[in-house]
Design an enzyme around this catalytic site. Structure first.
Site, short mmCIF file in Angstrom:
data_model
loop_
_atom_site.label_atom_id
_atom_site.label_comp_id
_atom_site.label_asym_id
_atom_site.label_seq_id
_atom_site.Cartn_x
_atom_site.Cartn_y
_atom_site.Cartn_z
N GLU A 28 0.82 -1.21 0.00
CA GLU A 28 0.00 0.00 0.00
C GLU A 28 0.86 1.27 0.00
OE1 GLU A 28 -4.17 -0.59 2.09
OE2 GLU A 28 -2.59 -1.49 3.31
N GLU A 66 -4.76 -9.10 3.41
CA GLU A 66 -5.62 -8.73 4.53
C GLU A 66 -6.86 -9.61 4.65
OE1 GLU A 66 -3.03 -5.18 3.85
OE2 GLU A 66 -4.05 -6.65 2.60
#
Length: 705
Positions: free
Chosen positions: A136, A157
């Site tokens: 990210e 995730e």
């Protein structure tokens, strides 16, 4: 890795345990600020509150220098084989309230947003693993390079009970398109946390350029110099990114729909995180970055507090990362014997898979034996064909394929095993057959040779009872398919020596398996627990519970397949044979289904129709041979019965000392049966549903609440 000093780096201007800033003088652009993220003491960087704040302070300083015109570009890279290893899961697990969880979620947006807001070209030089928040932060940069040596590029995730809530769910589909983003954020995580390597990440469009690892950093800096100074190259990159990411509303909707199908298939919608991720993706199409960030902060904050996330962290960190690498009660590896040649008795599918694994990972000669030449030839041919297949898939080189073929031989004579250091039998699951085979092996091998059995349910002690040296016999139970399933149950029989056990554990580690020590007991851990589950479902079916209800009652558990699908995969005869062993050992907890035997007797291999053009149902011809009672259970009743049965069986095997702790049971079920990580292991699930308290009067994990 080439040091930034090779390109005219100035002394480090700022140093912290988490990030360091170096000024590099690029030939064309001038001063370039390079941030190197580190975990300190050579460890990979992770993102927790402390490291995030350190990076934010560094970026604030850089923003001032950028505004003053002192910096032409900013880059971020990692250390050694890691870019950033993701969020600090221990820190997240310790969060106790929603506001604190939202603060952490918001902090990620603030820090990564500061990178995106810099008024100069920004770069991420992905030198190695970029996991979760690590990817990210790279997505927040305007341009990215990646190393051919990078091995773990992922947004896992959904696998861990979270969402890519630091901008990943917004930025990734706009970079590589929604379909590819669903693959990275949903498909890969829910496929046993599959990851991308550098080449595949580049092919998807995650990176703009790819360089070889030996001089990756110097090439990346030189490339960045060209991007900063050449507007035409920047426009070319922008056009490439736009061509990859461009999508219509219909394509976006189709990607989301495909994601929902994956979630249903993999989790039966039993896990909150994947569904929340898809909701964010669906809503985010029409939002700007700030609006999406608000939704992401709320979602991430709420998920951090769920029991599923905390149990997933337990499963990932305590089991897969720690316990799997340090098996409980494993003997001193110094006791292990050297293995320079292996024998495999049998040439069926399991024996062939074992042979292929041995030659690939151990690189030692392996000889296969069986009753006749035709079986031996088929076994050796299978291994050769698999080597060719691996080469065709570019998973191994031509030299490796030829080496595999050269290391495998076959014989109909047990005398071919005479110089083997380790011999494993993989013959029919019958005690008398296995006892006979082990006696034959013992008569030809040296006294130092370790003898192993791949039995899935029989007692190793009984197999070895009549041997001259039962102390060298060890259970070595693999799971099918051998190449894909990580678990290796190493079985200690009554007289198994420490040397034999140590050899088995060293072999298991070399074979890249997750080895767990189990005491000799019928069906050990995985098959005993799985078949208790199947036994309860079969019992309910025989009592009159409709097949559709019985097969779908466990959907809230999110298992990788339904009970009847599992039965068909195992094979009805194999399952019934194992059930007979368990019934003999443990009685009515494992009842023998007369209906299952009837299916076997009539040669039926699946309860459901095999016609793909109609909805699954039991054919009339099959129903005609079954005898079903009239005492059906509801889905809710059957689910609770199965939960209670599992709690009872695990409690009993722990009392018997089959394994030392509930953690070993959890590890076995995840590595050997594909128990979903989002359930955090089978025993936390049974604690969470109250089954362990109902049946055993206490949870399996007293210290976890």
């Amino acid at each position: 890795m080439t040091q930034p000093g090779d390109l005219g780096a100035q002394p480090i201007r700022r140093l912290s345990p988490n990030a360091q800033l170096t000024e590099v003088q690029l030939p064309g652009a001038g001063t370039f600020a390079l941030i190197t993220l580190t975990g300190g003491e050579g460890k990979p960087a992770t993102f927790g509150p402390e490291s995030m704040e350190a990076l934010r302070a560094l970026l604030q300083e850089l923003a001032e220098r950028v505004d003053a015109g002192h910096v032409a570009g900013v880059g971020i890279t990692g250390q050694n084989r890691f870019f950033v290893a993701g969020a600090d899961l221990k820190a997240l697990k310790g969060v106790k309230d929603l506001e604190s969880a939202r603060v952490i979620a918001r902090l990620g947006h603030q820090v990564f947003g500061a990178i995106a807001a810099l008024d100069v070209p920004t770069f991420a030089f992905i030198n190695g693993a970029a996991v979760g928040g690590g990817l990210e932060v790279a997505l927040a940069a305007r341009y990215r390079t990646i190393s051919t040596g990078a091995k773990a590029i992922s947004l896992p995730e959904a696998y861990l009970g979270l969402v890519p809530g630091w901008g990943g769910v917004y930025r990734l589909p706009r970079l590589i398109g929604p379909a590819n983003a669903v693959k990275v954020m949903i498909g890969n995580p829910l496929s046993n946390n599959k990851v991308l390597d550098g080449r595949s990440a580049y092919a998807l469009g995650i990176a703009d350029a790819i360089f070889d690892s030996p001089d990756f950093l110097s090439q990346s800096l030189a490339w960045a110099d060209g991007i900063i100074t050449d507007a035409a190259r920047r426009q070319e990159l922008d056009e490439r990114q736009a061509s990859i990411a461009g999508s219509t509303k219909e394509e976006w909707d189709a990607a989301v729909a495909a994601g929902w199908a994956i979630v249903e298939s993999k989790t039966s919608n039993a896990a909150p995180a994947p569904a929340r991720l898809l909701e964010l993706l669906e809503q985010g199409r029409s939002l700007d970055q700030a609006q999406s960030a608000d939704l992401e902060v709320n979602a991430l904050g709420e998920l951090i507090l769920t029991p599923q996330f905390k149990d997933s962290v337990y499963a990932f960190l305590e089991l897969l990362q720690r316990r799997a690498k340090n098996p409980s009660l494993a003997p001193n590896p110094a006791l292990a014997r050297n293995i320079d040649r292996i024998g495999v008795v049998g040439a069926g599918l399991m024996a062939c898979q074992l042979t292929l694994l041995f030659v690939r990972e151990l690189r030692v000669p392996v000889v296969m034996t069986d009753l006749d030449q035709d079986r031996v030839d088929k076994g050796v041919s299978y291994v050769h064909a698999q080597a060719d297949k691996l080469f065709g898939q570019k998973r191994i080189s031509l030299d490796d394929a030829n080496r595999i073929k050269g290391l495998v031989s076959g014989s109909v004579s047990k005398s071919a095993l005479a110089d083997a250091d380790f011999v494993i039998e993989a013959v029919f699951e019958d005690l008398s057959v296995k006892k006979h085979v082990l006696a034959e092996i013992e008569s030809v091998v040296s006294e130092e040779c370790i003898l192993a059995t791949n039995t899935s349910s029989l007692l190793v002690t009984e197999m070895a009872a009549d041997l001259l040296h039962p102390e060298r016999v060890v259970g070595f139970h693999f799971f099918n398919p051998v190449a894909a399933m990580p678990l290796l149950e190493i079985v200690q029989a009554a007289k198994t020596s420490d040397e034999a056990l140590a050899t088995a554990f060293v072999l298991g580690r070399t074979l890249k398996k997750t080895s767990v020590l189990v005491r000799d007991s019928t069906a050990f851990v995985v098959n005993r627990v799985l078949l208790r589950l199947v036994a309860e479902v079969l019992r309910a079916f025989d009592e009159g519970t409709p097949a559709e209800v019985a097969d779908k009652a466990l959907k809230p558990m999110g298992l990788p397949m339904t009970p009847f699908t599992l039965l068909a995969m195992i094979g009805f005869p194999v399952a019934q044979h194992a059930m007979e062993s368990l019934n003999n050992a443990f009685g009515t907890r494992f009842p023998l289904s007369a209906n299952l035997q009837k299916l076997i007797d009539h040669g039926i291999t699946s309860l459901w129709t095999s016609d793909p053009c109609v909805s699954p149902h039991i054919p009339r011809s099959t129903l005609g041979i079954l005898e079903l009672a009239d005492c059906p259970a509801t889905s809710e009743q059957l689910l609770e019965r199965v939960q209670d049965a599992l709690a009872q069986e695990i409690g009993l095997l722990l009392d018997e000392g089959v394994v030392t702790s509930a953690e070993d049971v959890d590890l076995c079920m995840m590595a050997g049966a594909g128990w979903p990580l989002h359930l955090g292991g089978i025993t936390p699930y049974l604690d969470r549903t109250g089954a362990s308290q109902r049946v055993n009067g206490k949870p399996f994990h007293l210290d976890r609440g």
